[in-house]
Design a protein around this motif. Sequence first.
Motif, PDB file in Angstrom:
ATOM      1  N   ASP A   1       0.835  -1.206   0.000  1.00  0.00           N
ATOM      2  CA  ASP A   1       0.000   0.000   0.000  1.00  0.00           C
ATOM      3  C   ASP A   1       0.868   1.253   0.000  1.00  0.00           C
ATOM      4  OD1 ASP A   1      -2.378  -1.515   0.231  1.00  0.00           O
ATOM      5  OD2 ASP A   1      -2.278  -1.459   2.434  1.00  0.00           O
ATOM      6  N   VAL A   2       1.914   1.239   0.811  1.00  0.00           N
ATOM      7  CA  VAL A   2       2.803   2.396   0.917  1.00  0.00           C
ATOM      8  C   VAL A   2       3.511   2.634  -0.414  1.00  0.00           C
ATOM      9  CG1 VAL A   2       4.878   3.292   2.060  1.00  0.00           C
ATOM     10  CG2 VAL A   2       3.091   2.156   3.416  1.00  0.00           C
ATOM     11  N   VAL A   3       4.001   1.567  -1.021  1.00  0.00           N
ATOM     12  CA  VAL A   3       4.719   1.705  -2.297  1.00  0.00           C
ATOM     13  C   VAL A   3       3.775   2.194  -3.390  1.00  0.00           C
ATOM     14  CG1 VAL A   3       5.976   0.459  -4.095  1.00  0.00           C
ATOM     15  CG2 VAL A   3       6.485   0.032  -1.670  1.00  0.00           C
ATOM     16  N   ARG A   4       2.587   1.615  -3.464  1.00  0.00           N
ATOM     17  CA  ARG A   4       1.637   2.044  -4.498  1.00  0.00           C
ATOM     18  C   ARG A   4       1.249   3.509  -4.306  1.00  0.00           C
ATOM     19  NH1 ARG A   4      -0.059   0.034  -8.607  1.00  0.00           N
ATOM     20  NH2 ARG A   4       0.542  -2.054  -8.003  1.00  0.00           N
ATOM     21  N   ALA A   5       1.009   3.912  -3.077  1.00  0.00           N
ATOM     22  CA  ALA A   5       0.677   5.317  -2.808  1.00  0.00           C
ATOM     23  C   ALA A   5       1.871   6.215  -3.136  1.00  0.00           C
ATOM     24  CB  ALA A   5       0.256   5.497  -1.356  1.00  0.00           C
ATOM     25  N   GLY A   6       3.069   5.739  -2.854  1.00  0.00           N
ATOM     26  CA  GLY A   6       4.267   6.503  -3.205  1.00  0.00           C
ATOM     27  C   GLY A   6       4.416   6.657  -4.701  1.00  0.00           C
ATOM     28  N   ALA A   7       4.110   5.599  -5.445  1.00  0.00           N
ATOM     29  CA  ALA A   7       4.178   5.656  -6.908  1.00  0.00           C
ATOM     30  C   ALA A   7       3.154   6.647  -7.455  1.00  0.00           C
ATOM     31  CB  ALA A   7       3.947   4.262  -7.493  1.00  0.00           C
ATOM     32  N   GLU A   8       1.940   6.608  -6.916  1.00  0.00           N
ATOM     33  CA  GLU A   8       0.903   7.541  -7.357  1.00  0.00           C
ATOM     34  C   GLU A   8       1.294   8.981  -7.045  1.00  0.00           C
ATOM     35  OE1 GLU A   8      -2.549   6.016  -5.354  1.00  0.00           O
ATOM     36  OE2 GLU A   8      -2.687   4.269  -6.687  1.00  0.00           O
TER      37      GLU A   8
END
Length: 194
Positions: free
Chosen positions: A10-17
């Motif tokens: 979740d953290v990585v995906r939010a960081g990518a977004e």
Amino acid sequence: MPRGRLTPADVVRAGAELADEVGYQDLAMGALAQRLGVRTPSLYKHVDGLDDLRRRVATLAMTELGEAVRAAIQGKAGSDALGGFARAFAAYVTAHPGRYTATIGAEVTGPGDELYDASARVLESMAAILRGYGVEDGEMVHAQRTLRCLFHGFAALQAAGGFQWSGDADESFDWMIGFIDRGLTSEAAVQDLR
């Protein structure tokens, strides 16, 4: 998102977004924590700081790019495969500029490194296309770098609004693919004569 349900993914995906929205250089742990509705120290349960987050975003991007280009070239050969790869590559770069930027210069350690493995899958898709044109293993790295420079450069310029003069940029992109195809086809013919 409730704090108890937050995962590293979740953290990585939010960081990518976030990187796509604000730019890779402006990706920051504080802004990411705010987006996720947590305090910044809470993120360190999931990633080991900004450098680790950036590396994980790069890995996510290469994985997504690999899936996109493999789907685009599946069952194709020659100019159809080349065009499919080029269009999928450019579409990914323009849709995800921040996370794609994370891949540029991200260091890999070798097989078993998730970023290395994801990058290798993209390169293997490219190599499959180039083998179809008769590019030999000794020249493969040069051919792959050339294609990446062309596709990356075009997509980066297009994403940044770099084509502001008259003419359709998509037509120029198609022309570039045809130009590359003709060059690779001609090189294969020369190799056959040797």
